[in-house]
Scaffold this active site. Structure first.
Site, short mmCIF file in Angstrom:
data_model
loop_
_atom_site.label_atom_id
_atom_site.label_comp_id
_atom_site.label_asym_id
_atom_site.label_seq_id
_atom_site.Cartn_x
_atom_site.Cartn_y
_atom_site.Cartn_z
N SER A 73 46.67 38.97 37.42
CA SER A 73 46.60 40.18 36.63
C SER A 73 47.95 40.91 36.61
CB SER A 73 45.46 41.07 37.14
OG SER A 73 45.08 42.01 36.17
N HIS A 126 37.46 37.50 35.11
CA HIS A 126 38.85 37.84 35.38
C HIS A 126 39.24 37.61 36.83
CE1 HIS A 126 42.69 39.81 35.04
NE2 HIS A 126 42.34 40.82 35.80
#
Length: 296
Positions: free
Chosen positions: A118, A272
């Site tokens: 991320s 994610h």
């Protein structure tokens, strides 16, 4: 399951906006010494060499989020996170320079593999584009080299965390009660509340991350200020994406190839939070990539 909700709540716009380009290597004159934890090698299930790996977390994360990565690995706290120093400046040029200084200071050598998830993924990409001489392999987890609008949840979480601090609470359950007004998912709340701490001499809980600074830096965190016509990383790179995540849609793959012409793409059935959701699958992908050095 909480992890599925995490991925859907953190989905972003997939509109691609290429950066205007910055110099390949610049200095900020504000290098911060990063906190880290070194996981020593154990067993024989990792890559076939002992070259170091350096792993970086995402927004509101810390080095403790990556205990399950193959060893040896240096798990870093990026600036304004975990036990690393705070600064009003929070952008990828500054974060990359911190990491570059860490690599040089620890004398890790050019065989280092850099792993980022991320926000940490964009930091890792920034390092590879600025200082390709410092690393050998790049592993990017569920992010892409583009500027894209962050999901509004991040701003909501920053406001909720500020409210918790203003309430001068003494128990984590009080913080969770406030956070429930903004986020119903227990998994996300637990992740955010791992940042709660009690400073020496104080009876009140506070966040170890500077909530105000990070809240103001969200636009910078969404950016990727590089231009593939001006800088590329022409070494091996692995991009791992969660199939239930919206962070790396198919339309971003050509952009990845422009920045990282030797990249490979690996899909894992996850949201994610690929590393925490599917640690064994992620480890297998990393080991396979690092061991397979014969082909690009």
């Amino acid at each position: 399951m909480a992890t599925t909700t995490l991925s859907s709540r953190f989905a972003r716009s997939s509109k691609i906006i290429l950066g205007t380009g910055i110099r390949n290597y610049t200095t900020t004159k504000e290098i911060l010494p990063l906190a880290y934890h070194l996981h020593e090698p154990t067993g024989s299930s990792g890559p076939r060499n002992d070259a170091p790996m350096v792993v970086m977390h995402g927004l509101f994360g810390s080095k403790q989020n990556h205990r399950s990565i193959s060893k040896p690995v240096y798990a870093l706290d990026l600036r304004n996170h975990g036990e690393s120093p705070h600064s009003k400046r929070h952008d990828y040029e500054a974060m990359a320079e911190d990491v570059e200084h860490f690599l040089i200071d620890k004398k890790l050598g050019p065989k280092t593999t850099l792993i980022g998830h991320s926000m940490g993924a964009k930091t890792a990409m920034a390092v590879s584009l600025r200082r390709p001489d410092l690393i050998d392999n790049l592993i990017v987890v569920d992010n892409a080299p583009v500027s894209a609008v962050l999901h509004s949840s991040f701003g909501t979480y920053a406001r909720a965390m500020r409210q918790i601090e203003d309430a001068r609470i003494t128990r984590q359950s009080e913080a969770d009660a406030i956070l429930q007004q903004y986020e119903p998912d227990l998994g996300i709340r637990h992740f955010l509340l791992t940042n709660l701490t009690r400073l020496p001499g104080s009876k009140y809980l506070t966040f170890r991350v500077p909530v105000g600074i990070l809240g103001k830096a969200l636009d910078k965190i969404a950016e990727f200020p590089f231009d593939p016509e001006k800088t590329r990383f022409e070494k091996r790179a692995l991009f791992v994406r969660g199939t239930r995540s919206a962070y790396v849609p198919d339309e971003m793959i050509p952009v990845i190839g422009r920045f990282f012409p030797l990249f490979r793409l690996r899909d894992i059935e996850a949201g994610h939070w690929v590393i925490s959701e599917k640690p064994n699958d992620f480890k297998d992908a990393v080991v396979e990539f690092l061991n397979d050095t014969d082909t690009a």
